[in-house]
Design a protein around this motif. Sequence first.
Motif, PDB file in Angstrom:
ATOM      1  N   THR A   1       0.713  -1.106   0.078  1.00 51.82           N
ATOM      2  CA  THR A   1      -0.134   0.042   0.058  1.00 51.82           C
ATOM      3  C   THR A   1       0.807   1.205  -0.030  1.00 51.82           C
ATOM      4  N   VAL A   2       0.380   2.368  -0.358  1.00 51.43           N
ATOM      5  CA  VAL A   2       0.923   3.543  -0.131  1.00 51.43           C
ATOM      6  C   VAL A   2       0.041   4.496   0.470  1.00 51.43           C
ATOM      7  N   PRO A   3       0.695   5.339   1.295  1.00 55.79           N
ATOM      8  CA  PRO A   3       0.015   6.148   2.283  1.00 55.79           C
ATOM      9  C   PRO A   3      -0.003   7.521   1.544  1.00 55.79           C
ATOM     10  N   VAL A   4      -1.569   8.232   1.583  1.00 51.71           N
ATOM     11  CA  VAL A   4      -1.829   9.493   0.948  1.00 51.71           C
ATOM     12  C   VAL A   4      -2.532  10.400   2.083  1.00 51.71           C
ATOM     13  N   ALA A   5      -1.946  11.494   2.243  1.00 51.53           N
ATOM     14  CA  ALA A   5      -2.619  12.507   3.222  1.00 51.53           C
ATOM     15  C   ALA A   5      -3.318  13.421   2.281  1.00 51.53           C
TER      16      ALA A   5
ATOM     17  N   LEU B   1      -4.872   7.990   4.334  1.00 57.15           N
ATOM     18  CA  LEU B   1      -5.693   6.868   3.685  1.00 57.15           C
ATOM     19  C   LEU B   1      -4.524   6.004   3.178  1.00 57.15           C
ATOM     20  N   GLU B   2      -4.772   4.614   2.967  1.00 56.49           N
ATOM     21  CA  GLU B   2      -4.026   3.909   2.464  1.00 56.49           C
ATOM     22  C   GLU B   2      -4.288   3.038   1.196  1.00 56.49           C
ATOM     23  N   PHE B   3      -3.700   2.917   0.029  1.00 53.73           N
ATOM     24  CA  PHE B   3      -4.151   2.631  -1.184  1.00 53.73           C
ATOM     25  C   PHE B   3      -3.294   1.489  -1.531  1.00 53.73           C
ATOM     26  N   PRO B   4      -3.926   0.386  -2.202  1.00 50.74           N
ATOM     27  CA  PRO B   4      -3.365  -0.724  -2.526  1.00 50.74           C
ATOM     28  C   PRO B   4      -2.419  -0.071  -4.024  1.00 50.74           C
ATOM     29  N   VAL B   5      -1.184  -0.289  -3.985  1.00 51.29           N
ATOM     30  CA  VAL B   5      -0.244  -0.159  -4.990  1.00 51.29           C
ATOM     31  C   VAL B   5      -0.539  -0.671  -6.295  1.00 51.29           C
ATOM     32  N   GLU B   6      -0.739  -1.967  -6.358  1.00 49.59           N
ATOM     33  CA  GLU B   6      -0.976  -2.634  -7.354  1.00 49.59           C
ATOM     34  C   GLU B   6      -2.291  -2.246  -8.416  1.00 49.59           C
ATOM     35  N   ALA B   7      -3.469  -1.744  -7.572  1.00 46.88           N
ATOM     36  CA  ALA B   7      -4.214  -1.271  -8.315  1.00 46.88           C
ATOM     37  C   ALA B   7      -4.235   0.347  -8.776  1.00 46.88           C
ATOM     38  N   SER B   8      -3.190   0.881  -8.319  1.00 47.88           N
ATOM     39  CA  SER B   8      -2.842   2.409  -8.844  1.00 47.88           C
ATOM     40  C   SER B   8      -2.531   2.690 -10.106  1.00 47.88           C
TER      41      SER B   8
END
Length: 161
Positions: free
Chosen positions: A34-38, A97-104
């Motif tokens: 995952t990648v964090p995004v503020a 928020l945390e987003f799945p890297v693979e789906a980005s």
Amino acid sequence: MLSGTAAAHFSDRLDVDVAPGSEDGVVDIEEDETVPVAVSPVGFTTEDGERVTFDPTERPVRYRFGSRDALGDGGGARPVDDGEVIETGDGREALLLEFPVEASGLEADDNTARLYWERDESGNHGYSGSDSVTVVGPVPSEGELVGLFRQLLIDFLGGAR
């Protein structure tokens, strides 16, 4: 010919920080799950002259994150949960928020990541923001490096004749 579908519109308004605390916004597409995004609160004036404050801690969590291509096609990564409220370095609150890297849809040659917030369930209108990123991709194997070096030599020597 007219289409029955309106084009999506996302005004560039959001204050986004990919991988907060990291100067380069590093996203490792090989290692990170995952990648964090503020997302920080931001005030702006709409096209109609109305003053708006977007506070992500008070809005529904309807975000998509990723490359321009992934988001343009209606895709991108959705957050893994509703996120958490954090305090930024300047004392303001932000939504992390945390987003799945693979789906980005991010790839090693990308240098910008985008975030869309969808105003309603249709997903066609809302706000967007972007941040500079350094995307780290898969490391080539020794065999792949040898093959690349061999091709460079062939191209170089072939062009020198």
